[in-house]
Design an enzyme around this catalytic site. Structure first.
Site, PDB file in Angstrom:
ATOM      1  N   SER A   1      43.999  -7.789  -2.162  1.00 15.50           N
ATOM      2  CA  SER A   1      42.753  -8.437  -2.593  1.00 15.50           C
ATOM      3  C   SER A   1      41.947  -7.501  -3.507  1.00 15.50           C
ATOM      4  O   SER A   1      42.463  -7.064  -4.522  1.00 15.50           O
ATOM      5  CB  SER A   1      41.960  -8.895  -1.370  1.00 15.50           C
ATOM      6  OG  SER A   1      40.958  -9.785  -1.770  1.00 15.50           O
TER       7      SER A   1
ATOM      8  N   ASP B   1      47.088 -19.471  -0.567  1.00 14.91           N
ATOM      9  CA  ASP B   1      45.873 -18.743  -0.973  1.00 14.91           C
ATOM     10  C   ASP B   1      45.223 -19.560  -2.096  1.00 14.91           C
ATOM     11  O   ASP B   1      45.370 -19.251  -3.272  1.00 14.91           O
ATOM     12  CB  ASP B   1      46.279 -17.341  -1.463  1.00 14.91           C
ATOM     13  CG  ASP B   1      45.091 -16.467  -1.838  1.00 14.91           C
ATOM     14  OD1 ASP B   1      43.940 -16.936  -1.746  1.00 14.91           O
ATOM     15  OD2 ASP B   1      45.327 -15.301  -2.230  1.00 14.91           O
TER      16      ASP B   1
ATOM     17  N   HIS C   1      45.861 -15.750   1.754  1.00 11.76           N
ATOM     18  CA  HIS C   1      45.259 -14.519   1.280  1.00 11.76           C
ATOM     19  C   HIS C   1      45.495 -13.366   2.269  1.00 11.76           C
ATOM     20  O   HIS C   1      45.427 -13.557   3.467  1.00 11.76           O
ATOM     21  CB  HIS C   1      43.764 -14.760   1.072  1.00 11.76           C
ATOM     22  CG  HIS C   1      43.124 -13.731   0.204  1.00 11.76           C
ATOM     23  ND1 HIS C   1      43.573 -13.469  -1.071  1.00 11.76           N
ATOM     24  CD2 HIS C   1      42.085 -12.895   0.417  1.00 11.76           C
ATOM     25  CE1 HIS C   1      42.835 -12.502  -1.592  1.00 11.76           C
ATOM     26  NE2 HIS C   1      41.930 -12.130  -0.713  1.00 11.76           N
TER      27      HIS C   1
END
Ligand SMILES: *[C@@H]1O[C@H](CO)[C@@H](O)[C@H](O)[C@H]1NC(C)=O
Ligand SMILES: *[C@@H]1O[C@H](CO)[C@@H](O)[C@H](O)[C@H]1NC(C)=O
Ligand SMILES: *[C@@H]1O[C@H](CO)[C@@H](O)[C@H](O)[C@H]1NC(C)=O
Length: 340
Positions: A184, A282, A315
């Site tokens: 991320s 995601d 994610h």
């Protein structure tokens, strides 16, 4: 009193901001923004079991990986958790992975339960030393603090090629195999560090061998293919302006939009191989990860480039669900990537 109220409402009609403006912008799980200009960290993230502080261990019974915390920059109090795999030969040298956790530059920690269990596994399976940096976060420390800490940490690692303070690195680090990785926001940091390496040399002729970006955080004002229609309505999109209020181009700043105005060519990414991982579910960042991969490809970058899509997971999946088949597959690929 009654007159006062009437005047107040009359004013509100003239200046609707008094009535209609939210007192508070909810950027869960990152920040709470109050009308009074107070910005505070959202408690949602702080209460997640994945963020819970986890003690390092000197000999994990399952993996024999040792971990410890050290302050690497006393002036800024930036610390790191270091992982050492099971090494029996005192002369053996293993690759070094510099790791950056995720959390939109506002939340997350190198000491949370999720990162600790994931990186313990990676250190064991890939047989690498990992330095997971607890870089400074917004709102107290805005961009570029995170990038400065990341680059400084890489320089700090490189300084161990000739001496240095950390015995695990001095005794077992193979400085011909130094990698950077992150998930991320950490994946975004990876990109910026590798671009930085294109402009500036590291100490002791250390070079970055490879980069791993897992569900990386990139933005841009122009929608990209597959992107959700309401992407600009998400916290992950809105939080950037609070994380980097000094960014002139907002979400098109070259650090968050690597194809934005004035961004240098991705050809300048200074490493030999790059692995980009996206998660199928995601919905917010999958499209940007693919777009980033295509951007590197289109730039004519010379190196080994791979894109993987993990099925049925979202994610930062290896941290949220390390037991998932897809996370195990990622760790296998990572082991090959870091050892060759
Ligand atoms: C330094 O960081 C640690 C954790 O990273 C924290 O517990 C401590 O309070 C910090 N100290 C200062 C002086 O900010
Ligand atoms: C944007 O988000 C708000 C809540 O955060 C929601 O009420 C609204 O419906 C969303 N708009 C779109 C277009 O998705
Ligand atoms: C965006 O739209 C999807 C469905 O179309 C919805 O589930 C999601 O909550 C929306 N997100 C925001 C931030 O408005």
């Amino acid at each position: 009193m009654a007159t006062g109220k009437i005047i107040f409402f009359a004013l509100c009609l003239l200046f609707p901001c008094y009535l209609s403006h939210e007192d508070f912008i909810d950027l869960r799980p990152f920040l709470n923004i109050y009308k009074s200009d107070t910005i505070e960290r959202s408690t949602v993230a702080l209460s997640s079991p994945l963020s819970k502080y986890t003690r390092p261990k000197l000999d994990d019974p399952q993996t024999c990986v040792s971990s410890k915390d050290i302050v690497i920059f006393p002036a800024t109090n930036v610390s790191a958790r270091i992982y050492l795999p099971d090494i029996s030969d005192p002369e053996e040298r293993v690759p070094v992975l510099l790791y950056f956790h995720g959390g939109g530059f506002c939340i997350g920690s190198a000491f949370g339960f999720g990162d600790h269990s994931y990186l313990t596994r990676v250190a064991s399976q890939s047989k690498v030393i990992i330095v997971s940096v607890n870089y400074r976060l917004a709102p107290e420390h805005k961009i570029p603090a995170a990038y400065i800490d990341a680059w400084s940490a890489l320089r700090w690692i490189a300084s161990h090629r000739k001496g240095g303070v950390e015995p695990w690195l001095v005794n077992h680090g193979d400085f011909r195999r130094v990698f950077v990785g992150g998930d991320s926001a950490g994946g975004n940091i990876v990109h910026n560090v590798v671009m930085w390496a294109g402009r500036q040399k590291l100490p002791n002729h250390v070079r970055i061998s490879g980069a791993v970006l897992v569900t990386p955080y990139f933005l841009g004002s122009k929608p990209v293919e597959y992107e959700a229609k309401n992407f600009t309505n998400t916290s992950v999109y809105k939080v950037w302006k609070y994380v980097c209020p000094s960014c002139k181009y907002g979400v098109d700043d070259m650090h968050i939009n690597p194809l934005g105005p004035g961004a240098p060519s991705l050809k300048r990414l200074k490493c030999k191989k790059i692995m980009v991982y996206v998660g199928e579910t995601d919905v917010e960042l999958r499209a940007r990860g693919i777009w980033y991969y295509r951007g590197i490809k289109a730039s004519g970058w010379k190196g080994k480039l791979r894109l993987y899509e993990a099925k049925g997971v979202g994610h930062v999946f290896p941290i949220f669900s390390p037991e998932d088949q897809e996370s195990k597959k990622l760790m296998k690929r990572l082991a090959k990537f870091l050892q060759n």
